[in-house]
Design a protein around this motif. Structure first.
Motif, mmCIF file in Angstrom:
data_model
loop_
_atom_site.group_PDB
_atom_site.id
_atom_site.type_symbol
_atom_site.label_atom_id
_atom_site.label_comp_id
_atom_site.label_asym_id
_atom_site.label_seq_id
_atom_site.Cartn_x
_atom_site.Cartn_y
_atom_site.Cartn_z
ATOM 1 N N SER A 332 -4.953 -5.081 -4.627
ATOM 2 C CA SER A 332 -6.130 -4.424 -4.070
ATOM 3 C C SER A 332 -6.987 -5.371 -3.238
ATOM 4 O O SER A 332 -7.750 -4.940 -2.398
ATOM 5 C CB SER A 332 -6.951 -3.842 -5.208
ATOM 6 O OG SER A 332 -7.397 -4.905 -6.024
ATOM 7 N N ASN A 337 -0.466 -2.911 4.074
ATOM 8 C CA ASN A 337 -0.121 -1.489 4.093
ATOM 9 C C ASN A 337 0.385 -1.175 5.487
ATOM 10 O O ASN A 337 -0.209 -1.628 6.459
ATOM 11 C CB ASN A 337 -1.359 -0.608 3.885
ATOM 12 C CG ASN A 337 -1.905 -0.722 2.496
ATOM 13 O OD1 ASN A 337 -2.126 -1.811 2.007
ATOM 14 N ND2 ASN A 337 -2.138 0.399 1.866
ATOM 15 N N GLY A 338 1.417 -0.379 5.557
ATOM 16 C CA GLY A 338 1.923 0.026 6.858
ATOM 17 C C GLY A 338 2.500 -1.146 7.625
ATOM 18 O O GLY A 338 2.818 -2.179 7.053
ATOM 19 N N ARG A 495 -4.789 2.774 8.736
ATOM 20 C CA ARG A 495 -3.422 3.007 8.243
ATOM 21 C C ARG A 495 -2.633 1.710 8.051
ATOM 22 O O ARG A 495 -1.948 1.531 7.073
ATOM 23 C CB ARG A 495 -2.671 3.938 9.195
ATOM 24 C CG ARG A 495 -2.878 5.407 8.891
ATOM 25 C CD ARG A 495 -1.788 6.252 9.524
ATOM 26 N NE ARG A 495 -1.622 5.982 10.944
ATOM 27 C CZ ARG A 495 -2.440 6.452 11.898
ATOM 28 N NH1 ARG A 495 -3.493 7.184 11.569
ATOM 29 N NH2 ARG A 495 -2.229 6.181 13.165
ATOM 30 N N ASN A 496 -2.739 0.809 9.002
ATOM 31 C CA ASN A 496 -1.920 -0.410 8.938
ATOM 32 C C ASN A 496 -2.825 -1.622 8.750
ATOM 33 O O ASN A 496 -3.584 -1.985 9.647
ATOM 34 C CB ASN A 496 -1.103 -0.545 10.231
ATOM 35 C CG ASN A 496 -0.302 0.708 10.504
ATOM 36 O OD1 ASN A 496 0.696 0.970 9.830
ATOM 37 N ND2 ASN A 496 -0.748 1.508 11.453
ATOM 38 N N ARG A 498 -3.295 -5.649 7.055
ATOM 39 C CA ARG A 498 -2.759 -6.855 6.407
ATOM 40 C C ARG A 498 -3.943 -7.787 6.163
ATOM 41 O O ARG A 498 -4.736 -8.058 7.062
ATOM 42 C CB ARG A 498 -1.727 -7.530 7.307
ATOM 43 C CG ARG A 498 -1.123 -8.793 6.670
ATOM 44 C CD ARG A 498 0.090 -9.274 7.428
ATOM 45 N NE ARG A 498 -0.264 -9.529 8.830
ATOM 46 C CZ ARG A 498 0.629 -9.569 9.819
ATOM 47 N NH1 ARG A 498 1.911 -9.359 9.592
ATOM 48 N NH2 ARG A 498 0.229 -9.814 11.056
#
Lengths: 724, 158
Positions: A332, A337-338, A495-496, A498
């Motif tokens: 977390s 993600n993505g 959405r994407n 890092r």
């Protein structure tokens, strides 16, 4: 290296809990002569807590009612906690917690804090954990005691629990008019049962809707002592036959002592000199004499210097020494993600920027201090630390004595702000006291505090992000080098994503600071959100709201913007005046700030004129104290935002004084509009840290609005405005 | 150089033999056990060590003890009158004008000096008058409010 630590400790550990072992390292030969002396500490130096005669042995076992509280036959209730009072108001709040569950007034409770011989280990006072962890622990202990005392009364009267009530420290049976006080029960033979009982995890505590003491603005219980000078801070403790100490410090970081002549100090009347490798200190009947003695031998010392980088090259140094894989912040707090690469490639617009965060010092008004006293191989130390149990272990380890022979007492102390998690001054005082054979008081000078206390980490933060054709962020790539992983994860819906935290090779000793790296991460993120909004041609408020799903974050941001009339004021200010906003979340609480600044381009100065801050941390337990904490965070935050910065070169700090290192002053304090959003339906989170994270980015954003110049460093150097 | 110094301290005649180069702060704290006066920087930049000498606030960390010979010194411990707190002390309590309280004695005594000179200071005069006293907890707003309240309470009489 990572030890098994509770979650509350992990929060504070970050990348950067300072390492003390090196600095208090003893010579091996000396250690051999420190022997283990068997168990069982006789407390010879004591607080006058009188425990009742009837108290059974073993009743203070960890996790029992007896470890948490004691009911006097005079009706006074002693509650014990390992937390410290450091100005944040824990004494009032924990007293309220106990009073609430015991159904007594706060005046009936005496809170014993942070004395390792008397109190349970409630962990370090850090990470805003007192409210979510210790308040519930005290409430559970108090509620258990209340219920057991009530059962005792019911057994006596042979009545059902449902037929009695508890109020004002007594159990009453309305049907028969019978009443018995806690004090009377405390004198009963079977009271030991109460103290020996384990506190169940699931004991029921009073729901928020029925709070009578929690939720109210109970003032500091010892406020009178604070305004009359009667309170004894750690640096005020005096013991019989006590000497005052002074330590010889190296002239620069990393320097080692090759030779020194101690004879002049040794010849001084009443002076004791202690040398153990690099450690050299003197103790004398006055601090004046101790300082003279250290000065006399300092002239004879030869040091071997070590190379050390300068603050001028700080950011490139940190970046060049960044280590991949040192993140430790996945899940977390970081991770991916993505697909960020794909999204960046497809984005209509890509922005990349780098932010620099300087080292700063906590500079608490009370420098660290300790009084150490040895008695037959037992050691008692009064000191100002947020981590009594850590200091306790550090002392036991340093002197090779059993933990039971060490006692650490933390009187209510001068501010810490995350800067007092260590016990170096306690170890130093104990070394001098051992050598002198008398108690020694050691207080760091302001200069020592600036140079030798650990620093808030510096950092380099690199962000790249991509916008789609609709002006929404579709890719977010965030890297923090060195300053830490707190609040590194973006609260925005993208959405994407890092996110990574990379360790580096820090040139200065670094550690915790109020809200850790959340300030740095939020500064970079919230500045960059404004940069993205500008690139998307969007309003900074609308742009943020378009990326927020979290209702709590949205609520603070919308409330702040509304109270400040952000949208009405934006773009309508006079020359060199601007407004900015920022928001964020950390440690379970939510904050948003709007600020108005005016800048003087000729002088390169930034004046913060107004701040509106909205804060939400669940159910509010002490509104006025919480407000005080928010005010403190805003004002402290101004320093890191605008003026505070440690400069160093050749292993020396160049600004180790309040003359050179500028902290916020009266004249710097802006008009404040603070609004607390109470959420009785949500668990209470701590409020002493998170309110600091919004102020710096809101200022940077306001400076941009005023001037069109984006300053990507903390402190936000107004000098950049001159060039612009 | 040891010398015998005499002065009045919190209303009482005081005489002690000390190294006369020592700063008043340390003599108060170490020799006279009055620890309400605080060390914050030792350079006169923070104001934590403020005491009154002949009714004026001074920085005791920069005042050699010999300078108070024959003078009247009042520390925070001497500000209350027979247990009755000074209006400034009351106002600091009522407005919670402190957090850790370490700067408080110096704040109160600096404010005392300010109200002596200007019994009804404006908001900005208070900011100006207090600007050389540092507080790290951020109680500034409340300190200003406390001084305003005390000024009102004292009705211009100190």
């Amino acid at each position: 290296m990572m030890k098994d630590t509770p979650a509350s400790e992990m929060l504070e550990s970050e990348c950067c809990e300072p390492v003390d072992e090196q600095r208090s390292a003893f010579q091996v030969s000396r250690r051999g002569f420190l022997q283990l002396l068997g168990s069982g500490l006789l407390i010879t130096v004591t607080e006058s807590v009188s425990f009742g005669q009837s108290r059974a042995t073993g009743s203070r076992r960890s996790g029992t009612v007896g470890a948490r509280l004691h009911i006097g036959q005079d009706g006074r209730i002693t509650v014990m906690t390992g937390k410290v009072e450091i100005g944040q108001g824990s004494r009032a709040q924990l007293t309220q917690a106990a009073a609430e569950e015991l159904r007594v007034s706060v005046d009936q409770i005496r809170l014993v804090m942070a004395d390792t011989a008397l109190v349970p280990n409630d962990g370090t006072t850090a990470g805003s954990r007192t409210t979510p962890s210790t308040v519930p622990a005290v409430r559970r202990g108090a509620a258990t005691a209340r219920e057991l005392l009530t059962e005792m009364a019911c057994e006596r009267w042979k009545v059902d629990r449902g037929t009695v009530k508890v109020r004002e420290g007594a159990i009453v049976h309305p049907a028969t008019g019978r009443k018995i006080t806690y004090a009377a029960l405390a004198g009963a033979k079977d009271i030991a049962k109460v103290y020996e009982a384990a506190i169940p995890r699931d004991v029921e505590v009073t729901p928020v809707s029925e709070w009578e003491v929690l939720g109210t603005s109970v003032p500091r219980p010892n406020r009178r002592d604070l305004v009359t000078g009667a309170h004894r801070f750690p640096s005020d403790i005096v013991r019989p036959r006590m000497l005052y100490g002074k330590i010889l410090r190296p002239p620069s970081y990393g320097a080692t002592l090759s030779a020194i002549d101690l004879s002049e100090a040794k010849a001084m009347d009443g002076v004791v000199v202690v040398r153990d490798g690099n450690f050299v200190g003197c103790a004398a009947p006055t601090s004046f004499r101790a300082a003279q003695a250290v000065q006399a031998i300092a002239k004879t010392a030869s040091w071997k210097a070590a190379p050390h980088p300068s603050s001028k090259e700080l950011f490139s140094y940190l970046k060049n020494h960044a280590r991949s894989g040192g993140g430790g912040r996945r899940g977390s707090r970081g991770g991916a993600n993505g697909s960020v690469e794909d999204a960046l490639e497809k984005a209509s617009k890509v922005l990349r920027e780098v932010y620099g965060i300087s080292y700063i010092q906590h500079a608490p008004m009370e420098p660290r201090a300790a009084v150490a006293e040895w008695n037959d191989g037992t050691l008692a130390v009064w000191t100002g630390s947020q981590a009594p149990n850590r200091v306790h272990s550090q002392l036991a380890q340093a002197f090779g004595i059993e933990s039971g022979r060490v006692r650490v007492i933390i009187p209510d102390m001068g501010g810490g702000f995350g800067g007092k998690h260590t016990g170096e001054v306690a170890v130093e005082a104990a070394r001098l006291a051992k050598g002198a054979g008398r108690p020694v008081s050691l207080r760091w000078s302001r200069e020592e505090e600036f140079i030798w206390a650990y620093f808030r980490p510096a950092g380099v933060i690199e962000i790249q992000a991509g916008l789609d054709a609709n002006g929404l962020t579709v890719a977010w790539d965030f890297t923090n080098i060195n300053s830490g992983g707190a609040a590194i994860a973006s609260p925005y819906e993208i959405r994407n994503k890092r996110t990574q935290f990379l360790r580096s090779d820090p040139p200065l000793r670094q550690g915790s600071y109020r809200c850790l790296a959340a300030t740095a991460n939020n500064f970079a993120r919230e500045s960059f959100m404004d940069e993205l909004a500008a690139a998307a041609g969007a309003d900074p408020l609308a742009f943020r709201l378009a990326h927020i799903e979290n209702a709590r974050l949205r609520a603070v941001l919308e409330t702040a913007a509304k109270r400040f009339r952000f949208s009405e004021r934006k773009g309508k200010n006079g020359q060199d005046v601007g407004v900015g906003l920022a928001c964020g979340t950390e440690k379970g609480s939510y904050v948003a700030a709007c600020v108005e600044v005016s800048v003087d381009r000729k002088r390169g100065s930034i004046d913060v004129r107004r701040v509106c801050e909205v804060f939400e941390c669940g159910a509010i337990q002490n509104p006025d104290n919480l407000r005080s904490q928010v005010e403190g965070c805003i004002i402290m935050g101004l320093g890191g935002a605008l003026t505070e910065e440690i400069q160093f070169e050749n292993g020396k700090v160049l600004n180790p004084s309040f003359r050179q290192y500028q902290v916020p002053r009266f004249a710097d304090v802006p008009e404040l509009d603070i609004h607390l959003l109470d959420r009785p339906d949500l668990p209470s989170a701590g409020g002493g840290e998170t309110p600091i994270i919004a102020i710096a980015p809101a200022i940077a954003n306001a400076v941009f609005e005023a001037t069109g110049i984006r300053i990507r460093c903390m402190p936000i150097r107004g000098v950049a405005l001159k060039q612009g | 150089m040891e010398e015998t110094i005499k002065f009045r301290l919190n209303g009482k005649p005081t005489e002690l033999t000390v190294d006369s180069d020592r700063m008043l702060l340390w003599v108060l704290r170490t020799d006279l056990a009055l620890t309400g006066t605080k060390y914050g920087c030792g350079e006169g930049y923070c104001g934590a060590c403020t005491v009154l000498v002949d009714n004026e606030p001074i920085r005791s960390c920069r005042t050699p003890v010999e300078d108070v010979e024959d003078k009247e010194v009042v520390t925070i411990e001497g500000l209350a009158n027979n247990g009755d707190l000074h209006p400034l002390q009351k106002a600091f309590m009522e407005h919670d004008a402190l957090q850790c309280g370490f700067c408080t004695p110096g704040m109160i005594l600096t404010a005392y000096g300010l109200l002596q000179e200007n019994p009804q200071p404006s908001y900005s005069e208070i900011l100006q008058g207090m600007d050389d006293n540092l507080c790290r907890c951020g109680a500034h707003k409340r300190i200003v409010q406390a001084i305003q309240a005390a000024s009102k309470e004292m009705k211009g009489v100190s």
